[in-house]
Design a protein around this motif. Structure first.
Motif, short mmCIF file in Angstrom:
data_model
loop_
_atom_site.label_atom_id
_atom_site.label_comp_id
_atom_site.label_asym_id
_atom_site.label_seq_id
_atom_site.Cartn_x
_atom_site.Cartn_y
_atom_site.Cartn_z
N LYS A 47 0.89 -1.16 0.00
CA LYS A 47 0.00 0.00 0.00
C LYS A 47 0.94 1.21 0.00
O LYS A 47 1.84 1.29 0.84
CB LYS A 47 -0.86 0.02 1.27
CG LYS A 47 -1.90 -1.09 1.31
CD LYS A 47 -2.69 -1.04 2.62
CE LYS A 47 -1.82 -1.46 3.78
NZ LYS A 47 -2.47 -1.30 5.08
N LYS A 196 -11.09 1.32 3.48
CA LYS A 196 -10.59 0.83 2.20
C LYS A 196 -11.74 0.86 1.20
O LYS A 196 -12.72 0.12 1.36
CB LYS A 196 -10.00 -0.57 2.34
CG LYS A 196 -8.82 -0.61 3.32
CD LYS A 196 -8.07 -1.92 3.22
CE LYS A 196 -7.20 -1.97 2.00
NZ LYS A 196 -6.42 -3.24 1.95
N GLU A 232 -8.59 0.63 -3.26
CA GLU A 232 -8.20 -0.75 -3.60
C GLU A 232 -8.27 -0.98 -5.11
O GLU A 232 -9.16 -0.43 -5.78
CB GLU A 232 -9.18 -1.74 -2.99
CG GLU A 232 -9.25 -1.77 -1.49
CD GLU A 232 -10.07 -2.99 -1.02
OE1 GLU A 232 -9.46 -3.87 -0.40
OE2 GLU A 232 -11.28 -3.05 -1.29
#
Ligand code: C2E
Ligand code: MG
Ligand code: MG
Ligand code: MG
Length: 287
Positions: A47, A196, A232
């Motif tokens: 990430k 997310k 995402e």
């Protein structure tokens, strides 16, 4: 005639149902043996900061390579493990492996997906604490990813669990945000550290203004509530550009890197920014 075709349909239906349930049985049986024979291994996907592309953390994703069935996807074996009760063992394995990996990845947080069944198990909080202490990893480096389905059964009990994790110092992320139900009520009831944003939103970002408006609103709302945001499933430079413009904090997706085994992930980290598509992005955005 109607009767006959009706019967015909039910036969087809019954036999495909038979095939599906045979596959389910096969997978459940193989799970047990696979755990004993150590066929499970975590892979790691970075990430990164959406502006600088600096790696901030990794998500640990379970992989299963079966000698006969081949690689079975988590989308299949996680629900199977939940059905047959092996999710606790599998979940404990993921936590242990992830905390050991955290020791080898200084400066990065490590996120582990947690099934609602696992999180609601009575000994769960203690087991997280034990694993952290044994691995010598600071609790703030461990992020647990949960989905809204957690709130389905007993929301009050789930919230108590999440607060206990917060007290332990572990961070909690709400995964796949936007795919569940009545998300806003839960956001107020429990301040997650991170949201997310599900990749289904990311997919429509570049085409549809309404999807951009929704993601923009999610990011602003998260900001007001003091939560970080992760987009995402970023696959294209255009998606990245839109996400940056919206000022979502972090991105994760194939554009940056696919999930990979720990040694490969360490090479990837060490090798940046030398070769490959990520470095093209780096040279474009970094001074
Ligand atoms: P998730 O937690 O939402 O994980 C993200 C999924 O998106 C992963 O699929 C990842 O490989 C995939 N992904 C990442 N970037 C991209 C992209 O750019 N494009 C596309 N199309 N996909 C991308 P994966 O590894 O197949 O895992 C699926 C789900 O299985 C996870 O979704 C998570 O809910 C579950 N899972 C995986 N490992 C574990 C585990 O150890 N424990 C539990 N309880 N669940 C797990
Ligand atoms: Mg996840
Ligand atoms: Mg997700
Ligand atoms: Mg998911």
């Amino acid at each position: 005639d109607a009767k006959r075709s009706g019967r015909g349909r039910s036969v087809v239906y019954a036999s495909s149902l038979g095939a599906a349930s045979r596959r389910m049985n096969t997978v459940e049986q193989a799970l047990r043996e696979g755990l004993e024979k150590r066929q499970f291994e975590l892979h790691f996907q970075p990430k990164v900061d959406s502006q600088s592309l600096q790696a901030l953390g990794v998500e640990a994703l379970m992989r299963w390579e079966h000698p006969v069935l081949g690689s079975v996807s988590p989308g299949e074996f996680i629900p199977a493990a939940e059905r047959c009760g092996l999710i606790h063992e599998l979940g404990a394995l993921a936590l242990q492996q992830a905390c050991l990996a955290a020791r080898e990845l200084p400066g990065l947080n490590v996120a582990v997906n947690v099934s609602p069944l696992q999180l609601m198990e009575p000994g769960f909080i203690d087991s997280v604490e034990r694993v952290l202490v044994r691995a010598g990893v600071g609790p703030s480096l461990l992020h647990l990813e949960v989905t809204e389905s957690l709130m389905l059964e007993d929301a009050q009990a789930a919230l108590r669990r999440l607060h206990a994790l917060r007290e332990l110092g572990v961070q909690v992320a709400l995964d796949d945000f936007g795919t569940g139900f009545s998300s806003l009520a839960y956001l107020r009831a429990f301040p997650f550290h991170t949201l997310k944003i599900d990749r289904s939103f990311v997919r429509s970002l570049t085409e549809h203004a309404d999807a951009r408006a929704i993601v923009n609103t999610i990011v602003r709302m998260a900001g007001v509530l003091g939560m970080r945001t992760v987009a995402e499933g970023i696959e294209t430079e255009r998606e990245l550009a839109v996400i940056r413009a919206i000022r979502c904090d972090e991105v994760q997706g194939y554009l940056v890197a696919r999930p990979m085994p720990l040694p490969k992930f360490k090479d990837w980290l060490a090798g940046r920014p030398l070769t490959g598509p990520v470095d093209d992005m780096d040279s474009r955005v970094l001074p």
